[in-house]
Design a protein around this motif. Structure first.
Motif, mmCIF file in Angstrom:
data_model
loop_
_atom_site.group_PDB
_atom_site.id
_atom_site.type_symbol
_atom_site.label_atom_id
_atom_site.label_comp_id
_atom_site.label_asym_id
_atom_site.label_seq_id
_atom_site.Cartn_x
_atom_site.Cartn_y
_atom_site.Cartn_z
ATOM 1 N N GLU A 64 3.006 5.855 -2.919
ATOM 2 C CA GLU A 64 4.123 6.662 -3.409
ATOM 3 C C GLU A 64 4.000 6.939 -4.903
ATOM 4 O OE1 GLU A 64 8.283 5.528 -2.438
ATOM 5 O OE2 GLU A 64 7.442 5.512 -0.402
ATOM 6 N N LEU A 65 3.658 5.886 -5.637
ATOM 7 C CA LEU A 65 3.570 6.162 -7.083
ATOM 8 C C LEU A 65 2.324 6.976 -7.431
ATOM 9 C CD1 LEU A 65 1.846 3.799 -8.955
ATOM 10 C CD2 LEU A 65 3.752 2.451 -8.171
ATOM 11 N N TYR A 66 1.267 6.817 -6.642
ATOM 12 C CA TYR A 66 0.074 7.669 -6.817
ATOM 13 C C TYR A 66 0.475 9.144 -6.649
ATOM 14 C CZ TYR A 66 -4.757 9.338 -6.083
ATOM 15 O OH TYR A 66 -5.962 10.003 -6.173
ATOM 16 N N ARG A 67 1.250 9.407 -5.579
ATOM 17 C CA ARG A 67 1.647 10.803 -5.292
ATOM 18 C C ARG A 67 2.542 11.392 -6.379
ATOM 19 N NH1 ARG A 67 1.124 9.194 0.254
ATOM 20 N NH2 ARG A 67 3.153 8.182 0.245
ATOM 21 N N GLU A 68 3.349 10.542 -7.017
ATOM 22 C CA GLU A 68 4.222 11.053 -8.094
ATOM 23 C C GLU A 68 3.406 11.772 -9.163
ATOM 24 O OE1 GLU A 68 7.244 8.698 -10.101
ATOM 25 O OE2 GLU A 68 7.605 7.633 -8.215
ATOM 26 N N LEU B 229 -5.484 8.243 -10.804
ATOM 27 C CA LEU B 229 -4.246 9.019 -10.963
ATOM 28 C C LEU B 229 -2.971 8.172 -11.004
ATOM 29 C CD1 LEU B 229 -4.945 12.255 -8.868
ATOM 30 C CD2 LEU B 229 -4.374 12.115 -11.291
ATOM 31 N N HIS B 230 -3.005 6.930 -10.522
ATOM 32 C CA HIS B 230 -1.758 6.144 -10.582
ATOM 33 C C HIS B 230 -1.553 5.515 -11.967
ATOM 34 C CE1 HIS B 230 -3.935 2.293 -10.451
ATOM 35 N NE2 HIS B 230 -2.783 1.695 -10.670
ATOM 36 N N LEU B 231 -2.590 5.590 -12.813
ATOM 37 C CA LEU B 231 -2.547 4.813 -14.051
ATOM 38 C C LEU B 231 -1.379 5.154 -14.996
ATOM 39 C CD1 LEU B 231 -6.350 4.345 -14.830
ATOM 40 C CD2 LEU B 231 -4.747 2.727 -13.805
ATOM 41 N N PRO B 232 -0.901 6.422 -15.040
ATOM 42 C CA PRO B 232 0.285 6.654 -15.872
ATOM 43 C C PRO B 232 1.487 5.817 -15.418
ATOM 44 C CG PRO B 232 -0.783 8.727 -15.323
ATOM 45 C CD PRO B 232 -1.477 7.662 -14.510
ATOM 46 N N LEU B 233 1.474 5.370 -14.162
ATOM 47 C CA LEU B 233 2.561 4.531 -13.648
ATOM 48 C C LEU B 233 2.066 3.105 -13.392
ATOM 49 C CD1 LEU B 233 4.136 7.141 -11.176
ATOM 50 C CD2 LEU B 233 4.825 6.604 -13.513
ATOM 51 N N HIS C 180 -1.466 5.708 1.901
ATOM 52 C CA HIS C 180 -0.837 4.514 2.498
ATOM 53 C C HIS C 180 -1.559 4.074 3.772
ATOM 54 C CE1 HIS C 180 0.939 8.235 3.953
ATOM 55 N NE2 HIS C 180 1.113 7.631 5.109
ATOM 56 N N ASP C 181 -2.282 5.000 4.421
ATOM 57 C CA ASP C 181 -2.983 4.682 5.675
ATOM 58 C C ASP C 181 -4.351 4.042 5.451
ATOM 59 O OD1 ASP C 181 -1.038 5.664 7.445
ATOM 60 O OD2 ASP C 181 -1.724 7.726 7.114
ATOM 61 N N VAL C 182 -4.842 4.105 4.235
ATOM 62 C CA VAL C 182 -6.162 3.510 3.958
ATOM 63 C C VAL C 182 -5.983 1.981 3.983
ATOM 64 C CG1 VAL C 182 -8.145 3.466 2.408
ATOM 65 C CG2 VAL C 182 -6.693 5.507 2.500
ATOM 66 N N PRO C 183 -6.767 1.274 4.817
ATOM 67 C CA PRO C 183 -6.458 -0.140 5.072
ATOM 68 C C PRO C 183 -6.587 -1.088 3.888
ATOM 69 C CG PRO C 183 -8.478 0.558 6.223
ATOM 70 C CD PRO C 183 -7.840 1.792 5.686
ATOM 71 N N VAL C 184 -7.399 -0.724 2.903
ATOM 72 C CA VAL C 184 -7.568 -1.621 1.748
ATOM 73 C C VAL C 184 -7.506 -0.800 0.455
ATOM 74 C CG1 VAL C 184 -9.084 -3.309 0.620
ATOM 75 C CG2 VAL C 184 -9.094 -3.130 3.123
ATOM 76 N N ARG D 84 0.849 -1.210 0.000
ATOM 77 C CA ARG D 84 0.000 0.000 0.000
ATOM 78 C C ARG D 84 0.878 1.251 0.000
ATOM 79 N NH1 ARG D 84 -2.831 0.445 4.631
ATOM 80 N NH2 ARG D 84 -2.037 -1.471 5.555
ATOM 81 N N SER D 85 1.977 1.200 0.743
ATOM 82 C CA SER D 85 2.894 2.353 0.774
ATOM 83 C C SER D 85 3.502 2.577 -0.604
ATOM 84 C CB SER D 85 4.031 2.105 1.766
ATOM 85 O OG SER D 85 3.567 2.338 3.046
#
Ligand SMILES: Cc1cc2nc3c(=O)[nH]c(=O)nc-3n(C[C@H](O)[C@H](O)[C@H](O)COP(=O)(O)O)c2cc1C
Length: 215
Positions: free
Chosen positions: A69-73, A160-164, A108-112, A64-65
């Motif tokens: 991280e890649l979501y935030r990028e 938003l993570h889809l480009p990565l 990263h804190d969201v449990p699922v 999840r972390s």
């Protein structure tokens, strides 16, 4: 009508919101409730009844972390740009960006995290094939979110993570030829209820028997 509780059903349909700030990071989510909601989700239709969906449920904290991280990028510069100059977007848009920024910082804190996937390469498809493909997963995604909401869990469809997505695929052993269509953070929500959203009126966005014709 047909023995259904329309008040309850309509309430769920009208008040299933994108939940970000009201996700309870501390309350564990039982795997069985996720499975129950996915069992309902896969009652949704698919083109030709292909059922090419696969659902990756991520509970492992390190994974999840890494996903966060890649979501935030992507999300950090995107959301910063979305705010623009002070006063350049509506108060409602500003709230969405603020809420999306909060989610991005705490993902990263969201449990699922649930990643819906679909067999097939969907890049550069002609319209009919794209509609057939995405239309064979998003009805189920929404059913999943409705089922979660009915059980006291909040979620939000994110893309938003889809480009990565290639890096997420590596992390989760997703084979080539399988397309991720989003990432859905899931947690119990805090507070008791949600309100219907303010939308453009139905009459304004509905035409009868021809473009821009009214009933
Ligand atoms: C296709 C799609 C992609 C979205 N992607 C994101 C996203 O990457 N991150 C996010 O925080 N919200 C995302 N959202 C949520 C929207 O911002 C949200 O649905 C919209 O602001 C309306 O709010 P509501 O769902 O509470 O009515 C997405 C929604 C859709 C339908």
């Amino acid at each position: 009508m047909a023995g259904l509780d329309l008040t309850a059903i309509d309430h769920v349909l009208a008040t299933t919101r994108s939940v970000r700030k009201r996700l309870d990071f501390d309350r564990p989510v039982e795997p069985t409730v996720i499975e129950e909601c996915l069992r309902l989700a896969i009652q949704a239709p698919t083109g030709g009844n292909t059922q090419g969906w696969r659902w990756i449920v991520v509970t492992d904290a390190e994974k999840r972390s890494a996903l966060a991280e890649l979501y935030r990028e992507i999300a950090t510069p995107y959301l910063k740009a979305g705010l623009g100059e002070p006063g350049s977007i509506s108060a409602q848009q500003e709230r969405v960006v603020d809420s999306a920024t909060y989610l991005s910082e705490r993902l990263h804190d969201v449990p699922v995290h649930v990643i819906p996937c679909l067999y097939g390469e969907l890049d550069a498809l002609p319209n009919f094939a794209a509609a057939g493909s995405y239309g064979s997963i998003f009805p189920a995604v929404w059913s999943f979110q409705l089922a979660l909401r009915s059980r006291g869990l909040g979620s939000v469809l994110t893309t938003l993570h889809l480009p990565l997505a290639d890096r997420a695929a590596e992390l989760l052993d997703i084979p080539s030829g399988v397309t991720q269509v989003g990432l859905i953070p899931v947690a119990y929500f805090t507070g008791s209820d949600f309100k219907p959203a303010v939308r453009r009126p139905m009459e304004e966005v509905t035409y009868w028997n021809g473009w821009k014709q009214s009933r």
